[in-house]
Design a protein around this motif. Structure first.
Motif, PDB file in Angstrom:
ATOM      1  N   LEU A 151       0.827  -1.213   0.000  1.00 10.96           N
ATOM      2  CA  LEU A 151       0.000   0.000   0.000  1.00 10.96           C
ATOM      3  C   LEU A 151       0.855   1.255   0.000  1.00 10.96           C
ATOM      4  O   LEU A 151       0.594   2.208  -0.748  1.00 10.96           O
ATOM      5  CB  LEU A 151      -0.931  -0.009   1.219  1.00 10.96           C
ATOM      6  N   VAL A 152       1.882   1.267   0.838  1.00 14.75           N
ATOM      7  CA  VAL A 152       2.769   2.439   0.921  1.00 14.75           C
ATOM      8  C   VAL A 152       3.510   2.644  -0.391  1.00 14.75           C
ATOM      9  O   VAL A 152       3.578   3.767  -0.922  1.00 14.75           O
ATOM     10  CB  VAL A 152       3.754   2.296   2.095  1.00 14.75           C
ATOM     11  N   LEU A 153       4.080   1.575  -0.928  1.00 10.77           N
ATOM     12  CA  LEU A 153       4.857   1.704  -2.165  1.00 10.77           C
ATOM     13  C   LEU A 153       3.975   2.128  -3.341  1.00 10.77           C
ATOM     14  O   LEU A 153       4.392   2.944  -4.169  1.00 10.77           O
ATOM     15  CB  LEU A 153       5.568   0.387  -2.478  1.00 10.77           C
ATOM     16  N   ASN A 154       2.768   1.603  -3.403  1.00  8.07           N
ATOM     17  CA  ASN A 154       1.871   2.005  -4.490  1.00  8.07           C
ATOM     18  C   ASN A 154       1.428   3.455  -4.350  1.00  8.07           C
ATOM     19  O   ASN A 154       1.261   4.165  -5.344  1.00  8.07           O
ATOM     20  CB  ASN A 154       0.665   1.066  -4.559  1.00  8.07           C
ATOM     21  N   GLN A 155       1.235   3.895  -3.113  1.00  2.00           N
ATOM     22  CA  GLN A 155       0.897   5.306  -2.898  1.00  2.00           C
ATOM     23  C   GLN A 155       2.029   6.200  -3.385  1.00  2.00           C
ATOM     24  O   GLN A 155       1.804   7.236  -4.023  1.00  2.00           O
ATOM     25  CB  GLN A 155       0.631   5.568  -1.425  1.00  2.00           C
ATOM     26  N   MET A 156       3.266   5.795  -3.104  1.00  2.72           N
ATOM     27  CA  MET A 156       4.416   6.587  -3.536  1.00  2.72           C
ATOM     28  C   MET A 156       4.606   6.501  -5.046  1.00  2.72           C
ATOM     29  O   MET A 156       5.053   7.472  -5.676  1.00  2.72           O
ATOM     30  CB  MET A 156       5.675   6.126  -2.801  1.00  2.72           C
ATOM     31  N   ARG A 157       4.259   5.370  -5.629  1.00  2.00           N
ATOM     32  CA  ARG A 157       4.326   5.257  -7.092  1.00  2.00           C
ATOM     33  C   ARG A 157       3.358   6.241  -7.753  1.00  2.00           C
ATOM     34  O   ARG A 157       3.713   6.927  -8.710  1.00  2.00           O
ATOM     35  CB  ARG A 157       3.989   3.825  -7.507  1.00  2.00           C
ATOM     36  N   VAL A 158       2.143   6.313  -7.226  1.00  2.00           N
ATOM     37  CA  VAL A 158       1.151   7.235  -7.781  1.00  2.00           C
ATOM     38  C   VAL A 158       1.618   8.681  -7.605  1.00  2.00           C
ATOM     39  O   VAL A 158       1.511   9.496  -8.529  1.00  2.00           O
ATOM     40  CB  VAL A 158      -0.222   7.018  -7.105  1.00  2.00           C
ATOM     41  N   LEU A 159       2.156   8.996  -6.427  1.00  2.00           N
ATOM     42  CA  LEU A 159       2.649  10.354  -6.189  1.00  2.00           C
ATOM     43  C   LEU A 159       3.789  10.679  -7.142  1.00  2.00           C
ATOM     44  O   LEU A 159       3.832  11.782  -7.722  1.00  2.00           O
ATOM     45  CB  LEU A 159       3.120  10.483  -4.742  1.00  2.00           C
ATOM     46  N   ARG A 160       4.719   9.743  -7.298  1.00  2.00           N
ATOM     47  CA  ARG A 160       5.840   9.957  -8.224  1.00  2.00           C
ATOM     48  C   ARG A 160       5.336  10.255  -9.628  1.00  2.00           C
ATOM     49  O   ARG A 160       5.837  11.159 -10.304  1.00  2.00           O
ATOM     50  CB  ARG A 160       6.734   8.711  -8.242  1.00  2.00           C
ATOM     51  N   ASN A 161       4.349   9.495 -10.081  1.00  2.00           N
ATOM     52  CA  ASN A 161       3.817   9.702 -11.428  1.00  2.00           C
ATOM     53  C   ASN A 161       3.142  11.066 -11.554  1.00  2.00           C
ATOM     54  O   ASN A 161       3.244  11.726 -12.598  1.00  2.00           O
ATOM     55  CB  ASN A 161       2.841   8.587 -11.787  1.00  2.00           C
ATOM     56  N   ARG A 162       2.456  11.494 -10.511  1.00  2.00           N
ATOM     57  CA  ARG A 162       1.823  12.821 -10.539  1.00  2.00           C
ATOM     58  C   ARG A 162       2.888  13.913 -10.653  1.00  2.00           C
ATOM     59  O   ARG A 162       2.729  14.880 -11.402  1.00  2.00           O
ATOM     60  CB  ARG A 162       0.972  13.040  -9.293  1.00  2.00           C
ATOM     61  N   VAL A 163       3.966  13.752  -9.891  1.00  2.00           N
ATOM     62  CA  VAL A 163       5.056  14.739  -9.939  1.00  2.00           C
ATOM     63  C   VAL A 163       5.669  14.791 -11.335  1.00  2.00           C
ATOM     64  O   VAL A 163       5.845  15.873 -11.913  1.00  2.00           O
ATOM     65  CB  VAL A 163       6.131  14.406  -8.881  1.00  2.00           C
ATOM     66  N   PHE A 164       5.973  13.626 -11.908  1.00  2.00           N
ATOM     67  CA  PHE A 164       6.655  13.583 -13.189  1.00  2.00           C
ATOM     68  C   PHE A 164       5.744  13.907 -14.362  1.00  2.00           C
ATOM     69  O   PHE A 164       6.231  14.203 -15.461  1.00  2.00           O
ATOM     70  CB  PHE A 164       7.333  12.224 -13.387  1.00  2.00           C
ATOM     71  N   HIS A 165       4.433  13.886 -14.151  1.00  2.00           N
ATOM     72  CA  HIS A 165       3.503  14.307 -15.192  1.00  2.00           C
ATOM     73  C   HIS A 165       2.963  15.709 -14.933  1.00  2.00           C
ATOM     74  O   HIS A 165       1.997  16.131 -15.558  1.00  2.00           O
ATOM     75  CB  HIS A 165       2.356  13.296 -15.331  1.00  2.00           C
ATOM     76  N   HIS A 166       3.605  16.406 -13.971  1.00  2.00           N
ATOM     77  CA  HIS A 166       3.334  17.826 -13.729  1.00  2.00           C
ATOM     78  C   HIS A 166       1.879  18.093 -13.354  1.00  2.00           C
ATOM     79  O   HIS A 166       1.276  19.074 -13.778  1.00  2.00           O
ATOM     80  CB  HIS A 166       3.733  18.656 -14.962  1.00  2.00           C
ATOM     81  N   GLU A 167       1.324  17.219 -12.544  1.00  2.00           N
ATOM     82  CA  GLU A 167      -0.069  17.374 -12.137  1.00  2.00           C
ATOM     83  C   GLU A 167      -0.163  18.161 -10.830  1.00  2.00           C
ATOM     84  O   GLU A 167       0.808  18.265 -10.077  1.00  2.00           O
ATOM     85  CB  GLU A 167      -0.706  15.994 -11.958  1.00  2.00           C
TER      86      GLU A 167
END
Length: 213
Positions: A151-167
């Protein structure tokens, strides 16, 4: 920078999301957009430290488990790892396309955070969890469960993707403060020394305080 210039370069649709959050106030929306940029940059230390430490920790454990640095070879005949085998094949192609040798270290660095976090999925628990749990020696035993770590790692994966897609990051649920805390916690599970070093580099808490004022 004036609002019209921001709309021209960043698009009306993108800026409208910030404006709507501020009840139509362009001045506050422009400040939020600037704050979002700074926070995205501020998240890089926690995201990078977690991702690099995680993938190197996994690679080390799997190298020990299988007795070889190209540990993925052991997955090629197992249908449960078909997605991982495909991801590794793509990574090798990308490395070769750049004219580089597809050595194990290169392949490990080429694979995405999504690849690494997926190794904690339920379908692979019987194959990997016994070994991968050792990557988090400082995680309390009550929490060191596959589903909790996943759960923690997937939450961080989603956050990382938001950061790198400039959301937008300012209005996330769970809040950015909560998600940032999860990332730092995961780093501490790996090694408290890493977490202490992260604290020296981390500007997110002060940025969030400034944004809230």
């Amino acid at each position: 920078m004036d609002w019209e210039t921001m709309e021209r370069h960043f698009s009306r649709a993108r800026m409208a999301r910030y404006c709507a959050q501020r009840g139509g106030c362009r001045v506050l929306a422009a400040k939020d957009y600037r704050a979002n940029l700074l926070i995205a940059g501020g998240l890089m230390p926690v995201l990078q430290i977690l991702e690099v430490a995680l993938r190197n920790g996994i690679a080390a454990r799997l190298t020990e488990k299988y007795g070889r640095s190209d540990w993925w070879i052991n997955w090629e005949s197992n249908p449960s790892f078909s997605a991982q085998v495909r991801d590794i094949a793509v990574a090798r192609q990308q490395i070769r396309r750049r004219g580089e040798h597809d050595l194990p270290d290169k392949i490990v660095a080429e694979l995405t955070f999504g690849f690494w976090s997926a190794l904690f999925n339920a379908k692979l628990q019987g194959y990997l969890w016994k070994d991968l749990r050792l990557i988090f020696p400082h995680c309390p035993k009550a929490v060191r469960k596959r589903h909790e770590v996943s759960l923690v790692l997937n939450q961080m994966r989603v956050l990382r993707n938001r950061v790198f897609h400039h959301e937008p990051l300012l209005w996330l649920r769970p809040t950015l403060t909560e998600q940032h805390g999860l990332g730092r916690q995961a780093v501490e599970w790996i090694d408290p020394q890493l977490a202490s070093w992260l604290d020296e580099l981390d500007t997110v808490p002060s940025l969030l305080t400034t944004t809230a004022n």
